[in-house]
Scaffold this motif. Structure first.
Motif, short mmCIF file in Angstrom:
data_model
loop_
_atom_site.label_atom_id
_atom_site.label_comp_id
_atom_site.label_asym_id
_atom_site.label_seq_id
_atom_site.Cartn_x
_atom_site.Cartn_y
_atom_site.Cartn_z
N ILE A 1 0.84 -1.21 0.00
CA ILE A 1 0.00 0.00 0.00
C ILE A 1 0.87 1.25 0.00
O ILE A 1 0.62 2.21 -0.74
CB ILE A 1 -0.94 -0.01 1.23
N VAL A 2 1.90 1.22 0.85
CA VAL A 2 2.81 2.37 0.91
C VAL A 2 3.49 2.58 -0.44
O VAL A 2 3.63 3.71 -0.92
CB VAL A 2 3.86 2.16 2.01
N ALA A 3 3.90 1.48 -1.08
CA ALA A 3 4.57 1.58 -2.38
C ALA A 3 3.65 2.17 -3.44
O ALA A 3 4.07 3.02 -4.25
CB ALA A 3 5.08 0.21 -2.81
N VAL A 4 2.38 1.74 -3.44
CA VAL A 4 1.42 2.28 -4.42
C VAL A 4 1.21 3.76 -4.20
O VAL A 4 1.23 4.58 -5.13
CB VAL A 4 0.09 1.51 -4.33
N LEU A 5 0.98 4.15 -2.94
CA LEU A 5 0.79 5.57 -2.63
C LEU A 5 2.03 6.38 -2.99
O LEU A 5 1.93 7.50 -3.52
CB LEU A 5 0.45 5.73 -1.15
#
Length: 280
Positions: A1-5
């Motif tokens: 999730i952090v990577a996508v954001l």
């Protein structure tokens, strides 16, 4: 999730930085843009690829964006059309005594068998097997005192969109896309199952393909739902379905239909997953 954001954030910051560079170096940017466009067109025309199935100049994203933007006004217009159709709900406030009068005193069971279209009867190769089986079953039913009526209906969907056809059957509205489905299930339209519930039938859904809670069960009006979690099947999967139809019907007989303390029953059995499929 952090990577996508983080990916979205980097993309936005990159665009802002490029815009700032273009403003500070207007002359260079003015010359660079035509050159970049010309290079992109040349690469697109020649089909140059970084590696197999990865073109250097792909227009798929542009086409997707253009298609999405074109669909926005159509979707908004369809929402208004559907809202007007859904507002015509003459049975919503009807008293229980006016509902389903011709069926009072009897149980009603809807058995939905999916994935069998007209080709099962029209295709000569299939008809050689299906036709005699239907004739034999018809004779058995007739001997047992049942009457059989057949007809073709036009479905609102095809190719795996069964929950849209089910919503059409339940609501009487034409549900042929996910937007309409969401709009329907977010409202309070009278459905077929809810009409039975209001008229004092016990409403039961048999959903062997479901592996978790079915949020729309409350909207449709099912008081009890049996699925793969409480039908106690422990055998192998049968294709798409979690269990063979014979087992499902046997459990329905044992857990629901044969109970001596039950009242009037309206049940619907579906042999495939009816969960909202946004995630697929």
């Amino acid at each position: 999730i952090v990577a996508v954001l983080a990916g979205f954030a980097v993309a936005v910051l990159s665009v802002l930085r490029l815009g700032d560079l273009a403003v500070r170096h207007r002359r260079a940017a003015t010359r660079a843009v035509p050159a970049v466009v010309a290079a992109w067109v040349a690469l697109a025309v020649t089909g140059a690829q970084l590696f197999p199935y990865a073109p250097v100049a792909s227009d798929s994203t542009v086409r997707l964006a253009r298609t999405t933007l074109a669909n926005v006004p159509r979707s908004l217009a369809d929402q208004k059309v559907f809202a007007a159709a859904a507002a015509q709900d003459p049975w919503r406030d009807a008293p229980a005594g006016r509902l389903l009068g011709g069926l009072r005193g009897g149980d009603v069971v809807f058995g939905i068998v999916e994935s069998y279209g007209r080709s099962a009867l029209d295709n000569p190769k299939m008809a050689r097997t299906v036709g005699p089986a239907l004739d034999a079953s018809t004779a058995e039913l007739k001997a047992a005192g049942f009457h059989v009526r057949s007809a073709y209906l036009t479905s609102s969907t095809y190719g795996g969109g069964s929950w849209l056809a089910h919503a059409t059957f339940q609501s009487g509205l034409w549900i042929d896309n996910q937007g309409r489905y969401r709009q329907l299930t977010a409202g309070n339209r009278m459905t077929l199952t809810r009409a039975f519930q209001k008229a004092d039938w016990h409403t039961v859904g048999i959903e062997p393909g479901n592996t978790h809670a079915w949020p729309e069960a409350d909207f449709y009006g099912y008081e009890t739902v049996y699925d793969s979690r409480n039908l106690a099947y422990r055998g192998p999967k049968f294709g798409w379905s979690r269990m063979p139809d014979q087992y499902t019907l046997s459990r329905f007989q044992q857990q629901v239909y044969a109970r001596p303390d039950r009242g009037l029953l309206m049940a619907e059995s579906l042999d495939k997953n009816m969960i909202d499929k946004d995630e697929y």
